[in-house]
Write an enzyme that holds these catalytic residues in place. Structure first.
Site, mmCIF file in Angstrom:
data_model
loop_
_atom_site.group_PDB
_atom_site.id
_atom_site.type_symbol
_atom_site.label_atom_id
_atom_site.label_comp_id
_atom_site.label_asym_id
_atom_site.label_seq_id
_atom_site.Cartn_x
_atom_site.Cartn_y
_atom_site.Cartn_z
ATOM 1 N N GLU A 4 0.799 -1.216 0.000
ATOM 2 C CA GLU A 4 0.000 0.000 0.000
ATOM 3 C C GLU A 4 0.841 1.280 0.000
ATOM 4 O OE1 GLU A 4 -3.189 0.349 2.909
ATOM 5 O OE2 GLU A 4 -4.168 1.409 1.265
ATOM 6 N N ASP A 5 1.900 1.284 0.765
ATOM 7 C CA ASP A 5 2.612 2.560 0.989
ATOM 8 C C ASP A 5 3.974 2.683 0.332
ATOM 9 O OD1 ASP A 5 0.484 3.289 2.522
ATOM 10 O OD2 ASP A 5 1.421 2.808 4.439
#
Ligand code: MN
Length: 726
Positions: free
Chosen positions: A75-76
């Site tokens: 996700e990051d």
């Protein structure tokens, strides 16, 4: 926490843990997050590391710990699913991907107030319970560091979501400690004043009574030892949130709260549990109505313990929970405890099996089945029969699996369904028959003048959508019938040089007991009423005036009565086929059968197929002009109605209102949804039968109607007659 410490923690409960894999994940995640920082100013990597640490407390397997370390990378950071699959294998890649999917859902939870549905959605997209455990640990760490988030709105939103969603989820899978901590952290943010005053009072209580908890625990331990029971006893004050909840729900004040102090007695065996209970009840007075035996009646999540409240050693009510070490494990670690326990006991079972069992357990907990059932059936899966989709506003709509955007639209609102022309799913245009998936965001495109298509009925899966489509189409059909009926009547009246007035039609409606004048047109349009009948209702003298009665000639056949079948040699006897029940108006064929004469079939009768070889013997016959006036013929129809009170009566009423005489009725099948039967009806001719079928088809109770063309068991419907004309 450092790298070596994490590895050591895992090895303390799993000596065979894959150290290299843990080290690799540690370094990988640290590099992936690089210079990213948390709101606290710490390096971002501190977060996944803490999440991993929380999971070591639950003694989870290496794959779960590695997943925790990697949980925010997809996700990051620039890391992809394929990267993780290549470097850590498919199992871990799927776990990390699962956590990522749950995180992406949080965007929606912000806007949805349907926590219950949302929780189901989370479970529906979670194929492995370890994903859920990582997600809960993630949330726990985020809650522990919530105070670093500067915007109060955002903090409250996260805290509220924790109370609504994650804490109950932790509770449902039996992780009470995690639940309590999540609740308490959220409480501190949402209502700091209330929490502070509870904490202050608990502190004051402690000041005035000294180490009351320690003293009471010692006394309990001593009493049990005197009776030869070895026990580990601990006590604590209840968490502020649970005290707060009790204060609110039971409308008590702080002094009245009896069970602020809770004690745990952990003994070696189940036997000891009951013996300890006896000792406690003999030593201190038991408070009635507070005793619960979850050992003989475990909770659905597997929790076992005996709960009782006694007037304790210092004349204060204390709640005591008595359990074995193994029960304690389950109580503390819930699902995680089951998993470890199972893995070690069931050596023959491969780990996947244990995980499957775990997932099933969560399923059953969610379904609220009994513990017994939970041990008996382990193959059920959770919400597999449902999909959960979002409206653009973030409302969550639960639908059966296979549901389409049309089902979705009708689930939101009937008007939305009726005006649907297209759909965007997750921002892309897709066909209306596309099956929706979990978490899809569905945006219905509508135009004001759109109308449902009859084709939709073929792919919708919800009863609501189907019923609404039908209702709409029936209304549309009615409008058409009214227009058509009006045209018929205008023509009939003008043919007879009669005037058609609204007043006349009102009168007809009254005579025919129809509720509105326009019903007259609708009935005409759908063929339930004949123009002739309306004319006669308005001008009764027409019936008596043969000169003006042009429309009535078919019902006054006079001397032509005996002619029925054309094309038969005079004197040959004939029978109407019991297979197809030909009616005047049907196209017919005769077949000579020695000893029986001519058997008349409809042109599409299945029996003709069998007689194909003898095609030369087919007789080219047709109905005589006045065949219909010889008296009624019998037709058979197959009807399917909803299995509901009044359905059958509705069918009977429609048939008789349309001039059909019911001759016989036979029930074929009855199930909870439908009721199938055949009806033999005396009708005048095909047109008459078609009117009846049409009238049945528009009736709300009727699912389907068809004319029966094949033979039926036990048939004795035959009409034998003598032909007297060539
Ligand atoms: Mn995270």
């Amino acid at each position: 926490m450092r790298q070596t410490e994490l590895v050591e923690r895992v090895r303390s409960y799993d000596p065979e843990a894959d150290e290299d894999l843990l080290n690799k994940a540690y370094v990988y995640a640290m590099h992936a997050h690089g210079k990213q920082l948390r709101a606290s100013g710490d390096p971002y990597f501190a977060h996944p590391l803490e999440v991993a640490a929380i999971l070591t407390e639950l003694k989870l397997d290496v794959a779960t710990i590695v997943t925790a370390l990697l949980h925010d990378t997809i996700e990051d950071t620039s890391v992809t699913f394929d990267d993780i699959k290549r470097d850590f294998g498919e199992e871990i890649a799927i776990l990390v991907d699962g956590v990522t999917k749950l995180s992406q859902l949080e965007v929606f939870s912000e806007r949805t107030k349907q926590a219950e549905n949302f929780r189901k959605l989370m479970l529906a997209i979670t194929s492995d319970v370890r994903v859920l455990l990582v997600k809960l640990a993630d949330r726990l760490h985020n809650m522990r560091t919530l105070n670093y988030i500067s915007k109060p709105d955002k903090r409250h939103r996260i805290a509220q979501e924790t109370i609504d969603l994650y804490a109950p989820l932790a509770g449902r899978i039996g992780m009470q400690n995690m639940r309590e901590e999540l609740e308490d952290l959220a409480f501190a943010d949402l209502n700091p004043e209330a929490r502070n005053s509870i904490v202050t009072r608990l502190d004051r209580l402690k000041d005035t009574s000294g180490d009351r908890i320690g003293r009471i625990a010692d006394q309990i331990k001593r009493r049990l030892a005197e009776e030869g029971i070895e026990a580990w006893v601990s006590g604590r004050a209840k968490r502020p949130w649970s005290i707060w909840r009790k204060l609110r729900e039971k409308q008590l004040n702080f002094q009245q709260l009896s069970d602020i102090l809770g004690f745990r007695v952990i003994v070696a065996t189940t036997d000891d549990c009951y013996r300890a209970l006896g000792v406690l009840h003999q030593s201190w007075r038991m408070i009635p109505d507070r005793f619960k035996d979850f050992i003989s009646n475990p909770k659905t999540n597997g929790y076992q313990s005996i709960h009782t409240t006694v007037m304790g050693p210092e004349n204060q009510r204390v709640e005591v929970q008595i359990r074995t070490q193994q029960m304690h494990e389950v109580a503390e670690r819930g699902v995680a405890a089951h998993w470890r326990y199972r893995e070690h006991v069931g050596e023959r079972e491969p780990p996947e099996k244990a995980l499957e069992w775990l997932r099933d357990m969560v399923d059953l907990l969610e379904r609220g089945d009994s513990a017994e059932e939970f041990f008996d059936h382990s193959k059920l899966n959770l919400y597999q029969d449902q999909v959960f989709c979002f409206t653009p506003k973030g409302d969550l709509i639960a639908l059966p699996r296979g549901a389409t955007p049309i089902d979705f639209a009708y689930a939101v609102h009937t008007d939305l369904g009726n005006t649907t022309v297209g759909v965007k799913v997750n921002g892309a245009h897709v066909p209306l028959h596309t099956a929706l998936g979990n978490g899809d965001q569905v945006e219905i495109i509508r135009t004001k003048d759109a109308a449902p298509s009859a084709l939709w009925e073929q792919f919708v899966v919800t009863g609501r959508a189907r019923a609404e489509i039908r209702r709409f189409l029936r209304h549309a059909q009615r409008d058409e019938n009214i227009a058509f009926g009006k045209r018929i009547l205008e023509k009939s009246f003008s043919d007879l040089n009669l005037e058609l007035t609204d007043k006349a039609i009102e009168e007809v409606a009254r005579k025919l007991r129809l509720s509105k004048p326009e019903d007259v047109y609708a009935e005409l349009g759908r063929g339930a009423l004949r123009a002739q009948e309306v004319v006669e209702a308005v001008f009764p003298e027409i019936k008596r005036d043969p000169d003006r009665n042009k429309l009535a000639q078919f019902s006054q056949p006079g001397e032509h009565k005996t002619i029925s079948i054309r094309g038969l040699t005079e004197g040959i006897s004939y029978k109407l086929g019991s297979c197809c029940h030909p009616l005047p108006g049907d196209r017919i064929v005769g077949i000579m059968v020695p000893g029986q004469g001519a058997i008349i079939h409809t042109i599409d009768c299945g029996e003709l197929e069998k007689a194909q070889s003898a095609i030369a013997d087919w007789l080219d016959v047709s109905w005589g002009k006045y065949a219909a006036d010889l008296g009624p013929s019998i037709a058979r129809i197959a009807v399917r109605v909803e299995n509901a009170p009044g359905s059958l009566a509705a069918v009977m009423t429609v048939i008789s209102n349309n001039g059909g005489n019911i001759f016989n009725l036979k029930v074929l099948a009855r199930n909870p949804l439908f009721f199938d039967f055949t009806v033999d009806i005396e009708v005048r001719d095909v047109a008459h039968l078609q009117n009846i079928i049409g009238a049945l088809r528009v009736n709300a109770a009727v699912e389907s109607v068809d004319r029966v063309r094949g033979p039926q068991e036990g048939d004795d419907l035959e009409r034998s007659e003598q032909s007297d004309s060539g």
